[in-house]
Design a protein around this motif. Structure first.
Motif, PDB file in Angstrom:
ATOM      1  N   THR A  64       0.833  -1.205   0.000  1.00 14.42           N
ATOM      2  CA  THR A  64       0.000   0.000   0.000  1.00 14.42           C
ATOM      3  C   THR A  64       0.865   1.250   0.000  1.00 14.42           C
ATOM      4  N   GLU A  65       1.905   1.263   0.819  1.00 15.35           N
ATOM      5  CA  GLU A  65       2.801   2.429   0.847  1.00 15.35           C
ATOM      6  C   GLU A  65       3.455   2.644  -0.509  1.00 15.35           C
ATOM      7  N   GLU A 116      -3.449 -15.776  -1.210  1.00  9.03           N
ATOM      8  CA  GLU A 116      -3.956 -15.304  -2.501  1.00  9.03           C
ATOM      9  C   GLU A 116      -4.830 -14.067  -2.310  1.00  9.03           C
ATOM     10  N   LEU A 117      -5.563 -14.015  -1.207  1.00  5.56           N
ATOM     11  CA  LEU A 117      -6.398 -12.846  -0.919  1.00  5.56           C
ATOM     12  C   LEU A 117      -5.529 -11.599  -0.766  1.00  5.56           C
ATOM     13  N   GLN A 124      -5.146  -5.342  -6.852  1.00  2.00           N
ATOM     14  CA  GLN A 124      -6.238  -4.390  -7.098  1.00  2.00           C
ATOM     15  C   GLN A 124      -5.838  -2.967  -6.750  1.00  2.00           C
ATOM     16  N   SER A 125      -5.062  -2.810  -5.694  1.00  2.00           N
ATOM     17  CA  SER A 125      -4.650  -1.460  -5.312  1.00  2.00           C
ATOM     18  C   SER A 125      -3.672  -0.862  -6.323  1.00  2.00           C
ATOM     19  N   ALA A 126      -2.975  -1.715  -7.059  1.00  2.00           N
ATOM     20  CA  ALA A 126      -2.004  -1.258  -8.049  1.00  2.00           C
ATOM     21  C   ALA A 126      -2.618  -1.133  -9.444  1.00  2.00           C
ATOM     22  N   SER A 129      -1.432   1.705 -11.846  1.00  2.00           N
ATOM     23  CA  SER A 129      -0.061   1.512 -12.330  1.00  2.00           C
ATOM     24  C   SER A 129      -0.002   0.404 -13.368  1.00  2.00           C
ATOM     25  N   LEU A 130      -0.715  -0.671 -13.113  1.00  2.00           N
ATOM     26  CA  LEU A 130      -0.727  -1.790 -14.067  1.00  2.00           C
ATOM     27  C   LEU A 130      -1.388  -1.390 -15.385  1.00  2.00           C
ATOM     28  N   GLU A 131      -2.417  -0.569 -15.294  1.00  5.45           N
ATOM     29  CA  GLU A 131      -3.071  -0.074 -16.507  1.00  5.45           C
ATOM     30  C   GLU A 131      -2.110   0.802 -17.307  1.00  5.45           C
ATOM     31  N   LEU A 132      -1.326   1.602 -16.622  1.00  2.00           N
ATOM     32  CA  LEU A 132      -0.330   2.428 -17.306  1.00  2.00           C
ATOM     33  C   LEU A 132       0.717   1.546 -17.989  1.00  2.00           C
TER      34      LEU A 132
END
Length: 188
Positions: A64-65, A116-117, A124-126, A129-132
């Motif tokens: 998260t950080e 896995e959770l 999901q939080s990233a 960035s992953l879309e970029l």
């Protein structure tokens, strides 16, 4: 009635766990974590039911950080290269500025103790960035590669670049730029 849990104590435990996992690996003893945090050993298990729960919480905290640091993107009007360069710079600089957190996160990332959770929550939080990264690779040799694979390649390149930035601080900016240019060419 049970006393409310202290956020300061929880944070002290996570901070101590970060340092010890970075130094000793995942085998760092909870008793040593408690000692470094300045809390009784039993307190670790008051805040985290098991060592596995502690490691998962630490993984999510560090992810998260990192995600918060790299998701501070420039305006959406900037082109993909500029946005990816911003992502690269903030990611490598976060790693170079936080070597213990980076080492702990790397060890946690390959651990089978991370659920896995927890991995899914971090993924999901990233998302931004992953879309970029996906947009950056749309026209290159990796355009048909699975997104997880492309993301892993970027993460490996960031890790290698950060390692060298830490080892050679007087060359850190040059190394960061070289790493970015190599990764950009691989993506695009």
């Amino acid at each position: 009635m049970a006393r409310p849990l202290s956020e300061d104590r929880r944070n002290a435990i996570l901070s101590a766990a970060t340092e010890l996992v970075a130094q000793q690996g995942l085998g760092a003893a909870t008793a040593e974590i408690a000692k470094r945090a300045g809390v009784p050993h039993g307190s670790v298990f008051t805040y985290f039911e098991t060592k596995g729960a502690l490691l998962n919480a630490l993984y999510l905290e560090l992810k998260t950080e990192l995600v918060d640091a790299v998701n501070l993107q420039p305006s959406s009007n900037d082109d993909v290269r500029d946005q990816f360069q911003h992502l690269w710079l903030t990611w490598t600089r976060w790693g170079a500025a936080n070597p213990a957190k980076r080492r702990a996160l790397a060890q946690l990332g390959v651990s089978d103790q991370i659920s896995e959770l927890s991995r899914k929550q971090a993924f999901q939080s990233a998302h931004a960035s992953l879309e970029l990264v996906r947009r950056a690779s749309m026209n290159g040799a990796l355009r048909d590669a699975p997104p997880y694979f492309v993301g892993a390649l970027v993460e490996s390149s960031v890790s290698t670049t950060t390692d060298f930035m830490i080892r050679q601080p007087e060359q850190a900016e040059r190394i960061c730029t070289l790493g970015f240019e190599a990764m950009w060419k691989a993506l695009n």
